[in-house]
Motif scaffolding. Structure first.
Motif, PDB file in Angstrom:
ATOM      1  N   ASP A  44       0.852  -1.201   0.000  1.00 14.26           N
ATOM      2  CA  ASP A  44       0.000   0.000   0.000  1.00 14.26           C
ATOM      3  C   ASP A  44       0.887   1.249   0.000  1.00 14.26           C
ATOM      4  OD1 ASP A  44      -2.433   1.402   0.014  1.00 14.26           O
ATOM      5  OD2 ASP A  44      -2.390   1.588   2.203  1.00 14.26           O
ATOM      6  N   LEU A  45       1.491   1.525  -1.153  1.00 18.75           N
ATOM      7  CA  LEU A  45       2.452   2.619  -1.260  1.00 18.75           C
ATOM      8  C   LEU A  45       1.951   3.718  -2.184  1.00 18.75           C
ATOM      9  CD1 LEU A  45       5.759   0.569  -1.624  1.00 18.75           C
ATOM     10  CD2 LEU A  45       4.868   1.679   0.450  1.00 18.75           C
ATOM     11  N   GLY A  46       2.096   4.947  -1.713  1.00 15.88           N
ATOM     12  CA  GLY A  46       1.755   6.112  -2.510  1.00 15.88           C
ATOM     13  C   GLY A  46       2.993   6.921  -2.850  1.00 15.88           C
ATOM     14  N   VAL A  47       2.763   8.079  -3.482  1.00 15.39           N
ATOM     15  CA  VAL A  47       3.849   8.989  -3.833  1.00 15.39           C
ATOM     16  C   VAL A  47       3.811  10.165  -2.873  1.00 15.39           C
ATOM     17  CG1 VAL A  47       4.995  10.255  -5.674  1.00 15.39           C
ATOM     18  CG2 VAL A  47       3.472   8.349  -6.246  1.00 15.39           C
ATOM     19  N   HIS A  48       4.929  10.386  -2.190  1.00 11.77           N
ATOM     20  CA  HIS A  48       5.069  11.515  -1.267  1.00 11.77           C
ATOM     21  C   HIS A  48       5.592  12.691  -2.094  1.00 11.77           C
ATOM     22  CE1 HIS A  48       4.861  12.992   2.759  1.00 11.77           C
ATOM     23  NE2 HIS A  48       6.160  13.125   2.942  1.00 11.77           N
ATOM     24  N   LEU A  49       4.670  13.364  -2.777  1.00 14.20           N
ATOM     25  CA  LEU A  49       5.041  14.407  -3.729  1.00 14.20           C
ATOM     26  C   LEU A  49       5.828  15.500  -3.012  1.00 14.20           C
ATOM     27  CD1 LEU A  49       1.689  14.466  -5.666  1.00 14.20           C
ATOM     28  CD2 LEU A  49       3.884  13.641  -6.548  1.00 14.20           C
ATOM     29  N   THR A  50       7.013  15.793  -3.522  1.00 11.54           N
ATOM     30  CA  THR A  50       7.998  16.586  -2.794  1.00 11.54           C
ATOM     31  C   THR A  50       8.393  17.828  -3.582  1.00 11.54           C
ATOM     32  OG1 THR A  50       8.856  14.572  -1.746  1.00 11.54           O
ATOM     33  CG2 THR A  50      10.295  16.510  -1.739  1.00 11.54           C
ATOM     34  N   LEU A  51       8.316  18.983  -2.912  1.00 13.11           N
ATOM     35  CA  LEU A  51       8.782  20.252  -3.479  1.00 13.11           C
ATOM     36  C   LEU A  51       9.707  20.993  -2.531  1.00 13.11           C
ATOM     37  CD1 LEU A  51       5.401  21.539  -4.980  1.00 13.11           C
ATOM     38  CD2 LEU A  51       7.298  20.493  -6.233  1.00 13.11           C
ATOM     39  N   THR A  52       9.870  20.472  -1.320  1.00 13.89           N
ATOM     40  CA  THR A  52      10.734  21.078  -0.309  1.00 13.89           C
ATOM     41  C   THR A  52      11.494  19.970   0.399  1.00 13.89           C
ATOM     42  OG1 THR A  52       8.874  20.998   1.231  1.00 13.89           O
ATOM     43  CG2 THR A  52       9.291  23.115   0.173  1.00 13.89           C
ATOM     44  N   SER A  53      12.604  20.325   1.053  1.00  8.90           N
ATOM     45  CA  SER A  53      13.379  19.317   1.765  1.00  8.90           C
ATOM     46  C   SER A  53      13.023  19.266   3.241  1.00  8.90           C
ATOM     47  CB  SER A  53      14.873  19.599   1.612  1.00  8.90           C
ATOM     48  OG  SER A  53      15.216  20.822   2.230  1.00  8.90           O
ATOM     49  N   GLY A  54      12.867  20.415   3.877  1.00  2.95           N
ATOM     50  CA  GLY A  54      12.548  20.455   5.297  1.00  2.95           C
ATOM     51  C   GLY A  54      13.754  20.672   6.170  1.00  2.95           C
ATOM     52  N   GLN A  55      14.919  20.215   5.733  1.00  2.00           N
ATOM     53  CA  GLN A  55      16.135  20.425   6.512  1.00  2.00           C
ATOM     54  C   GLN A  55      17.344  20.259   5.597  1.00  2.00           C
ATOM     55  OE1 GLN A  55      16.835  16.926   9.296  1.00  2.00           O
ATOM     56  NE2 GLN A  55      14.660  16.664   8.896  1.00  2.00           N
ATOM     57  N   ALA A  65       9.963  28.286  -0.594  1.00  2.00           N
ATOM     58  CA  ALA A  65       9.478  27.732  -1.859  1.00  2.00           C
ATOM     59  C   ALA A  65       8.269  28.455  -2.430  1.00  2.00           C
ATOM     60  CB  ALA A  65       9.156  26.251  -1.672  1.00  2.00           C
ATOM     61  N   TRP A  66       7.266  28.708  -1.604  1.00  2.00           N
ATOM     62  CA  TRP A  66       5.992  29.205  -2.136  1.00  2.00           C
ATOM     63  C   TRP A  66       6.110  30.486  -2.957  1.00  2.00           C
ATOM     64  CZ3 TRP A  66       2.491  27.862   2.670  1.00  2.00           C
ATOM     65  CH2 TRP A  66       1.949  26.587   2.477  1.00  2.00           C
ATOM     66  N   PRO A  67       6.915  31.463  -2.569  1.00  2.00           N
ATOM     67  CA  PRO A  67       6.984  32.663  -3.414  1.00  2.00           C
ATOM     68  C   PRO A  67       7.678  32.427  -4.752  1.00  2.00           C
ATOM     69  CG  PRO A  67       7.815  33.098  -1.193  1.00  2.00           C
ATOM     70  CD  PRO A  67       7.719  31.612  -1.346  1.00  2.00           C
ATOM     71  N   ARG A  68       8.396  31.325  -4.902  1.00  2.00           N
ATOM     72  CA  ARG A  68       9.245  31.114  -6.070  1.00  2.00           C
ATOM     73  C   ARG A  68       8.704  30.077  -7.047  1.00  2.00           C
ATOM     74  NH1 ARG A  68      12.893  31.876  -1.593  1.00  2.00           N
ATOM     75  NH2 ARG A  68      14.474  33.479  -2.049  1.00  2.00           N
ATOM     76  N   HIS A 120      -1.971   5.910  -3.895  1.00  2.00           N
ATOM     77  CA  HIS A 120      -2.468   7.227  -3.496  1.00  2.00           C
ATOM     78  C   HIS A 120      -1.367   8.272  -3.662  1.00  2.00           C
ATOM     79  CE1 HIS A 120      -0.405   5.650   0.054  1.00  2.00           C
ATOM     80  NE2 HIS A 120      -0.340   6.883   0.545  1.00  2.00           N
ATOM     81  N   LEU A 121      -1.759   9.529  -3.478  1.00  2.00           N
ATOM     82  CA  LEU A 121      -0.849  10.667  -3.528  1.00  2.00           C
ATOM     83  C   LEU A 121      -0.978  11.460  -2.242  1.00  2.00           C
ATOM     84  CD1 LEU A 121      -1.740  12.009  -7.107  1.00  2.00           C
ATOM     85  CD2 LEU A 121       0.123  10.431  -6.523  1.00  2.00           C
ATOM     86  N   ASP A 122       0.154  12.023  -1.776  1.00  2.00           N
ATOM     87  CA  ASP A 122       0.089  13.008  -0.707  1.00  2.00           C
ATOM     88  C   ASP A 122       1.229  14.006  -0.894  1.00  2.00           C
ATOM     89  OD1 ASP A 122       2.342  11.727   0.296  1.00  2.00           O
ATOM     90  OD2 ASP A 122       1.335  10.870   2.023  1.00  2.00           O
ATOM     91  N   SER A 123       1.340  14.948   0.017  1.00  2.00           N
ATOM     92  CA  SER A 123       2.222  16.093  -0.182  1.00  2.00           C
ATOM     93  C   SER A 123       3.187  16.248   0.977  1.00  2.00           C
ATOM     94  CB  SER A 123       1.373  17.370  -0.336  1.00  2.00           C
ATOM     95  OG  SER A 123       2.166  18.520  -0.380  1.00  2.00           O
ATOM     96  N   HIS A 124       4.488  16.174   0.691  1.00  2.00           N
ATOM     97  CA  HIS A 124       5.519  16.380   1.712  1.00  2.00           C
ATOM     98  C   HIS A 124       5.455  17.810   2.237  1.00  2.00           C
ATOM     99  CE1 HIS A 124       9.285  16.036   3.801  1.00  2.00           C
ATOM    100  NE2 HIS A 124       9.904  16.901   3.028  1.00  2.00           N
ATOM    101  N   MET A 125       5.332  17.940   3.542  1.00  2.00           N
ATOM    102  CA  MET A 125       5.274  19.233   4.231  1.00  2.00           C
ATOM    103  C   MET A 125       4.082  20.099   3.808  1.00  2.00           C
ATOM    104  SD  MET A 125       9.342  20.257   4.299  1.00  2.00           S
ATOM    105  CE  MET A 125       9.000  21.852   5.074  1.00  2.00           C
ATOM    106  N   GLY A 126       3.094  19.496   3.129  1.00  2.00           N
ATOM    107  CA  GLY A 126       1.945  20.277   2.687  1.00  2.00           C
ATOM    108  C   GLY A 126       2.280  21.312   1.636  1.00  2.00           C
ATOM    109  N   ALA A 127       3.352  21.095   0.876  1.00  2.00           N
ATOM    110  CA  ALA A 127       3.769  22.102  -0.108  1.00  2.00           C
ATOM    111  C   ALA A 127       2.720  22.328  -1.189  1.00  2.00           C
ATOM    112  CB  ALA A 127       5.097  21.692  -0.744  1.00  2.00           C
ATOM    113  N   LEU A 128       1.868  21.338  -1.425  1.00  2.00           N
ATOM    114  CA  LEU A 128       0.840  21.479  -2.463  1.00  2.00           C
ATOM    115  C   LEU A 128      -0.420  22.144  -1.939  1.00  2.00           C
ATOM    116  CD1 LEU A 128       1.361  18.094  -4.293  1.00  2.00           C
ATOM    117  CD2 LEU A 128       1.950  20.374  -5.110  1.00  2.00           C
TER     118      LEU A 128
END
Length: 269
Positions: A57-68, A96-99, A124-132
């Motif tokens: 049961d694996l989804g994609v952790h859609l990533t636009l930021t690293s976090g650290q 990230a968001w302004p750019r 399924h899909l979800d969003s790393h750090m809520g970037a989406l």
């Protein structure tokens, strides 16, 4: 209750998806997934250890930021707005968001989803750090969920998520008009590690009927695992989720997977 949950026989019940974030990031993360035995998680497709991740049961952790800074994560597509001066994803949402350019974000999301589809049966899909959760990016996210026929997570409890005030109304409207599953997120990431076990017990015991996703970041605390700045919290998640009393409380829920959700959701949209 969302009609989807009625079709799954969950009316009046407490259902729980135990969700392991950041799979593929490290061997320590992946090993914790295997040790815990909960089937659900999502994979960072640019992670160094993606190839060893397998599960039902694996989804994609859609990533636009690293976090650290210790997460050396590179985009899979060439968009310049996705990158800091070192060529890595921006560290924070504030960076990230302004750019981020929407067209380049869409290309990156497609690259991550397509890479996952070549590697495993994506549920399924979800969003790393809520970037989406930037509203225009959320529109892309929802559209891609429909195109790829994959349920995507937008928290049903957006009021509990720290967002710019002008984002909230737009996201609530998008969630209401989308056909996505309505899931309440339970996330103890900000809880101090020494309080994590007690938080699990109290937070889960206090939930009434509904469908919830418990997000955790469990990782083994070996030398590799300790390379991340938040390793103590990841270790605390692993220890808490192995704890017999926490397991007992989790066992009081109807355990649910995104694979089950996907199959019913696809028949409804």
């Amino acid at each position: 209750m969302n009609e989807l949950w009625i079709k799954l026989g969950l009316q009046g019940k407490r259902a729980l998806i135990v969700h392991h974030d950041d799979l593929g990031l490290s061997h320590a993360q992946n090993r914790a997934y295997r040790e815990l035995g909960f089937p659900t998680g999502s994979v960072m497709m640019m992670g160094c250890c993606v190839g060893e991740v397998s599960g039902p049961d694996l989804g994609v952790h859609l990533t636009l930021t690293s976090g650290q800074d210790s997460m050396q994560l590179h985009p899979l597509s060439p968009g310049s707005s996705l990158r800091n001066p070192q060529g890595l994803f921006w560290r924070t949402l504030e960076d990230a968001w302004p750019r981020l350019a929407a067209a380049e974000v869409e290309a990156e999301l497609r690259a991550q989803i397509e890479a996952a589809l070549r590697a495993f049966d994506v549920t399924h899909l979800d969003s790393h750090m809520g970037a989406l959760l930037r509203p225009d990016l959320a529109e892309i996210y929802v559209r891609l969920a429909g195109e790829y026929r994959l349920p995507a997570l937008i928290p049903g409890n957006l009021d509990d998520v720290r967002l710019p005030p002008d984002f909230l109304a737009a996201l609530q409207a998008l969630r209401e008009r989308s056909a996505l599953p309505q899931v309440t997120v339970v996330d103890g990431y900000g809880v101090p590690p020494q309080q994590r076990r007690e938080w699990y017990l109290q937070a889960l015991s206090g939930l009434g009927p509904g469908v919830y996703q418990l997000i955790h970041h469990a990782a083994c605390a070996d030398a590799e695992g300790q390379s991340l700045g938040d390793w103590q919290g990841r270790k605390a998640d692993l220890e808490a989720l192995k704890d017999p009393e926490v397991r007992r409380v989790i066992g009081e829920f109807e355990l649910l997977t995104w694979r089950e959700v996907r199959e019913v959701w696809r028949g409804a949209v």
